[in-house]
Structures are given as C-alpha cells and as structure tokens.
Design a protein around this motif. Sequence first.
Motif, PDB file in Angstrom:
ATOM      1  N   LEU A 258     -22.749  24.747  62.068  1.00 50.96           N
ATOM      2  CA  LEU A 258     -22.313  26.047  61.310  1.00 50.96           C
ATOM      3  C   LEU A 258     -20.914  25.523  60.700  1.00 50.96           C
ATOM      4  CD1 LEU A 258     -22.820  28.845  60.649  1.00 50.96           C
ATOM      5  CD2 LEU A 258     -21.533  29.477  62.823  1.00 50.96           C
ATOM      6  N   ALA A 259     -20.949  25.642  58.991  1.00 54.67           N
ATOM      7  CA  ALA A 259     -19.801  25.109  58.557  1.00 54.67           C
ATOM      8  C   ALA A 259     -18.633  25.813  58.272  1.00 54.67           C
ATOM      9  CB  ALA A 259     -20.364  24.807  56.848  1.00 54.67           C
ATOM     10  N   SER A 260     -18.713  27.181  58.816  1.00 55.72           N
ATOM     11  CA  SER A 260     -17.448  27.819  58.498  1.00 55.72           C
ATOM     12  C   SER A 260     -17.252  29.105  59.484  1.00 55.72           C
ATOM     13  CB  SER A 260     -17.100  28.180  56.915  1.00 55.72           C
ATOM     14  OG  SER A 260     -18.076  29.304  56.550  1.00 55.72           O
ATOM     15  N   PHE A 261     -16.133  29.480  59.711  1.00 56.07           N
ATOM     16  CA  PHE A 261     -16.017  30.799  60.526  1.00 56.07           C
ATOM     17  C   PHE A 261     -16.563  32.204  59.779  1.00 56.07           C
ATOM     18  CE2 PHE A 261     -13.801  34.562  62.166  1.00 56.07           C
ATOM     19  CZ  PHE A 261     -14.362  34.477  63.671  1.00 56.07           C
ATOM     20  N   LYS A 262     -16.269  32.026  58.492  1.00 65.75           N
ATOM     21  CA  LYS A 262     -16.911  33.403  57.677  1.00 65.75           C
ATOM     22  C   LYS A 262     -18.491  33.126  57.597  1.00 65.75           C
ATOM     23  CE  LYS A 262     -12.781  33.404  54.495  1.00 65.75           C
ATOM     24  NZ  LYS A 262     -12.422  33.169  53.028  1.00 65.75           N
ATOM     25  N   THR A 403      -5.910  37.601  66.357  1.00 64.91           N
ATOM     26  CA  THR A 403      -4.999  38.672  65.808  1.00 64.91           C
ATOM     27  C   THR A 403      -3.756  38.774  66.969  1.00 64.91           C
ATOM     28  OG1 THR A 403      -6.602  40.402  64.864  1.00 64.91           O
ATOM     29  CG2 THR A 403      -4.650  41.099  65.531  1.00 64.91           C
ATOM     30  N   ILE A 404      -3.972  38.737  68.203  1.00 66.96           N
ATOM     31  CA  ILE A 404      -2.671  38.892  69.138  1.00 66.96           C
ATOM     32  C   ILE A 404      -2.027  37.446  68.950  1.00 66.96           C
ATOM     33  CG2 ILE A 404      -2.288  38.710  71.754  1.00 66.96           C
ATOM     34  CD1 ILE A 404      -4.951  40.275  72.061  1.00 66.96           C
ATOM     35  N   ARG A 405      -2.693  36.295  68.736  1.00 69.15           N
ATOM     36  CA  ARG A 405      -1.992  35.165  68.513  1.00 69.15           C
ATOM     37  C   ARG A 405      -1.276  34.784  67.400  1.00 69.15           C
ATOM     38  NH1 ARG A 405      -3.183  31.082  72.371  1.00 69.15           N
ATOM     39  NH2 ARG A 405      -2.995  29.576  70.918  1.00 69.15           N
ATOM     40  N   GLY A 406      -1.496  35.784  66.454  1.00 65.92           N
ATOM     41  CA  GLY A 406      -1.150  35.479  64.966  1.00 65.92           C
ATOM     42  C   GLY A 406      -1.964  34.457  64.194  1.00 65.92           C
ATOM     43  N   GLU A 407      -3.101  34.167  64.548  1.00 62.27           N
ATOM     44  CA  GLU A 407      -3.780  33.057  64.214  1.00 62.27           C
ATOM     45  C   GLU A 407      -5.110  33.343  63.451  1.00 62.27           C
ATOM     46  OE1 GLU A 407      -2.809  29.554  67.637  1.00 62.27           O
ATOM     47  OE2 GLU A 407      -4.660  30.490  67.417  1.00 62.27           O
ATOM     48  N   LEU A 408      -5.010  34.743  62.937  1.00 58.80           N
ATOM     49  CA  LEU A 408      -6.138  35.298  62.384  1.00 58.80           C
ATOM     50  C   LEU A 408      -6.588  34.566  61.004  1.00 58.80           C
ATOM     51  CD1 LEU A 408      -8.550  37.402  62.451  1.00 58.80           C
ATOM     52  CD2 LEU A 408      -6.749  38.915  61.577  1.00 58.80           C
ATOM     53  N   SER A 409      -5.213  34.170  60.293  1.00 53.90           N
ATOM     54  CA  SER A 409      -5.880  33.549  58.920  1.00 53.90           C
ATOM     55  C   SER A 409      -6.398  32.354  59.089  1.00 53.90           C
ATOM     56  CB  SER A 409      -4.463  33.669  58.040  1.00 53.90           C
ATOM     57  OG  SER A 409      -4.560  32.987  56.743  1.00 53.90           O
ATOM     58  N   ASP A 410      -5.668  31.459  59.978  1.00 51.38           N
ATOM     59  CA  ASP A 410      -6.218  30.277  60.257  1.00 51.38           C
ATOM     60  C   ASP A 410      -7.640  30.147  60.894  1.00 51.38           C
ATOM     61  OD1 ASP A 410      -3.874  29.092  59.738  1.00 51.38           O
ATOM     62  OD2 ASP A 410      -3.175  29.045  61.703  1.00 51.38           O
ATOM     63  N   TRP A 412      -9.805  32.684  60.363  1.00 57.25           N
ATOM     64  CA  TRP A 412     -10.860  33.242  59.411  1.00 57.25           C
ATOM     65  C   TRP A 412     -11.107  32.252  58.230  1.00 57.25           C
ATOM     66  CZ3 TRP A 412     -14.292  36.961  58.903  1.00 57.25           C
ATOM     67  CH2 TRP A 412     -14.662  37.332  57.713  1.00 57.25           C
ATOM     68  N   ASN A 413     -10.196  31.365  57.890  1.00 56.60           N
ATOM     69  CA  ASN A 413     -10.239  30.292  56.776  1.00 56.60           C
ATOM     70  C   ASN A 413     -10.926  29.029  57.139  1.00 56.60           C
ATOM     71  OD1 ASN A 413      -9.370  32.126  54.557  1.00 56.60           O
ATOM     72  ND2 ASN A 413      -7.464  31.943  55.459  1.00 56.60           N
ATOM     73  N   TYR A 414     -10.916  28.872  58.423  1.00 54.21           N
ATOM     74  CA  TYR A 414     -11.533  27.473  59.036  1.00 54.21           C
ATOM     75  C   TYR A 414     -12.808  27.446  58.475  1.00 54.21           C
ATOM     76  CZ  TYR A 414     -12.824  23.733  62.154  1.00 54.21           C
ATOM     77  OH  TYR A 414     -13.080  22.495  62.812  1.00 54.21           O
ATOM     78  N   SER A 415     -12.957  26.105  57.855  1.00 58.08           N
ATOM     79  CA  SER A 415     -14.060  25.662  57.065  1.00 58.08           C
ATOM     80  C   SER A 415     -14.463  23.983  57.280  1.00 58.08           C
ATOM     81  CB  SER A 415     -14.055  25.934  55.738  1.00 58.08           C
ATOM     82  OG  SER A 415     -15.254  25.535  54.973  1.00 58.08           O
TER      83      SER A 415
END
Length: 438
Positions: A258-262, A403-410, A412-415
């Motif tokens: 599976l290539a990405s979180f999205k 969201t709690i750890r402040g890593e949501l952007s990392d 969500w964009n992990y690919s």
Amino acid sequence: MADTAPPAAPTVDPASNASAANITISFEETMVAYGSLYAMAVFCIVVGSIRSVGYVLEHIREKKLIEASITTKEAKRFPFTASAVLFGLYVFFKYGDVVQAEVGKFIFKRGVETAEDVVANITNGTATATSGGLFSYLPKISKENAMIVLLVLLCWEGSVALAHLLKPVFSAILNRLPIDANSQPRANLPYEINFTRGKKDAPTDVDRLIEWKFDTHDLVSVAVCSLVGISHIYRRHWISNDLIGCAFSLYGIEQLHLASFKGGVLLLAGLFVYDVFWVFATDVMTTVATGINAPILLQFPQDLFQMGWQAKKHAMLGLGDIVIPGIFVALLRRFDCRVLEQGANKKKQLEGKKGRWYFQTTMVAYAAGLTLTIFIMHVFKAAQPALLYLVPACVGVPVALATIRGELSDLWNYSEEHLVKKDDKEAAKDAVAHKKTN
C-alpha cells in the motif's frame, strides 16, 4: 471478499450438513472456535506487517521499484473492480445453467439433434460431439468444473506462498544435510526464466514481461509444501485450509504494498461501502461466499470437542477481513519504523526522535473491532460485514493519535509511491510534466 460467517455457517463439506445440524454447540466451544480465528488473524497481521518492513527496505537498498502496489489511483478503482468480479461470480453461481443453455441455443447451427434436444442434453450433462463445433464443450463449462479449476489454482498459489514463508527453514535444513558424494551440502543453484518483448538486435530496447528467479531451495520448498495443497484438494480438511489461508494472508500483507496513507484511507472507505452494501442490501456476498468451496477463509470447528479432527460445524472468517486491514496496518508499521529514512541510510536523523505507536495502537483497534464483529454476529446469528466495524477502528485511531501528537500532517502525507514501478503511459506523463515544470 468473503465476510465473517455466523456461528451456524455452512460446513466445508455440504454432504455433512444434515449430521452437523444435529450437533449442539456449547458456549465454551464457540469461544474456543472464535478465539482461534481471532488469534490467527492477529498473528497474520502482526507478522505480515513486520515482514513488510524488510520487503520495502530490500527494494530501497537494492534500488529496485516495487511492482505489486496499490497507489491512490488503484485505491479509487478497487471497490468497483471488486464489485464487478463479485457480481460476475454471483451471476455464474445463480444463473450459470440458464446462461449455458441460452448460449447453446445461440451457437447451435446444424447437427444430428434439434436445438431443443441439445439444450436439454446440456442441462442434464449428456450433450455429445454430434451437436457440432464448440457445442460439444459447453457441458464441461459448468459450476462444478469451474470450482474444481478454482480450487486447484488457489491450492497451488497457497502452496507457493507457504513455500515462500518456510523457505528459511528448508534452507537451514538443506545446508546441513550431507547430500553429495563428499558428504557436503549440494550447492544452491540459481535459476531464472524471462519472457521479454523487443528486438533481438537491440537488447537494450527490451521489455521484461515476466521475470522468475528461483533456486534449488525454492524448488524443494515448493515440492514439500505442495503436499498441503494436494491434501486439501482431496480431503478439504480445515487444517490444510487454515495453513493455506494463513499463508495467503501473510504473503499478501507482506508483498501487497500500500503506497500511501491517503490511498489506504480511500481503499478502506471504498471497501467499507462495498462490504456493507453487498452483505446487507443483497444476497450476493453470502451466495458467493458459501458457493466457493476453496481456501478463501479461515475456519475452526465449533464441535471439535465432540467430533475430534473430523468436526463438521465451523466458525469462519474471510481472508479479505485480514488482508485488507492488514496492508493498512503494515503501512503504519513502516511509518513507525521510518522506512524511507532507513533506506536512505540517514541514521543520524533517526536519533533522538520520539517513538511512534501507530502500529501498536491500530493493532489494538483492529482486535477490538474484530471482537465487536464476532460479538454482534453471535448475538444476531447472522453474517456481518466485518469491515463495518474494522474500518472505523483502523482509520479513526491512528488519525486521532496523530492529531493528539501533532503529527497529522506527517501521517496524512506519508507516501511511498515514488518507490512504485509505473507503467509506460504513467512514466510518459510524468516525463512530460517534469519537462513542463523545468
């Protein structure tokens, strides 16, 4: 994708239904059966996720692109493709005889028999070559023969997957056996089979369509593990079924990238709707799941204490309910292990960073979702779409944690899509886009 079956699910051997129906299952036996399914599912996901880290790292370090991957583009199409295949199987199982007779009427032109006689003979399986042409082969295209072909194919694929997983064991044994005349282990010889497309006088302009690489230990491993597949073809025992099913699950989670979180979120969301619709709104899923007598699910006998190894009444869990969430959990495992940074040998960047717990927490969420599935299935005595409970758990928990750890952007964009091998059309589009940007 098969769904979780109810406690009174059909046994693998249809002929034993009558005797199995008279067996009273105790609460303890039910808990043992579903607890065993639970343990097998969790084991497959944990081990498969750990192996997926090594699989991706091997490709990064050897600078090879991953071929079997689900990108965001494939994730969008997957539920529609799966629905088309599922509905096709449903039509084949439910209306196969009618379609076969109608096709016979269309193909029939001339022959000794009349068209009505030939259609009647197709229905009872006595059509002969006197019908002419392709007509004589139609009786062979039946549900029973199709199921035999599917069974043999899946047992072979399962044996190969089992051989892949057990190869280190066979290699360890073969490396210690004095086989040749000098009492030394025989050399592990490599082999390679290639199917290419291109010009003979231009070896650099050749497309490799199929490339098989294997060695002597692979051959020995496949030969031994094929005994499991042969045994299942002849006996259809639940032990051989589970060996093949676990091999499929482990191999799929490891190598179905599976290539990405999205892409993972899109895939699970689409299959969530797919599973709920085909189970609750139609009889398609249950018809197909009970019609395929092949190792596409895990099963454990509920009457094991009463009937022993010849138990007849089984609790079941579809492999799709293990592999689909499993490849998403494996992606989170690679995110936790910082696979991309390890592959780039950036060891200093790994030092001093906070630990990640997405894999562990999502495994707990999967276990809770599977427990809820089994509980509701047991209470209502009906088949349940397991993804109805597994998808919210497997997606919601890591998103909440990020969201709690402040890593949501990392997250969500992990690919890892840059590690995936693209086809010629996609590569050409990327080259054009790259030229425009430059």
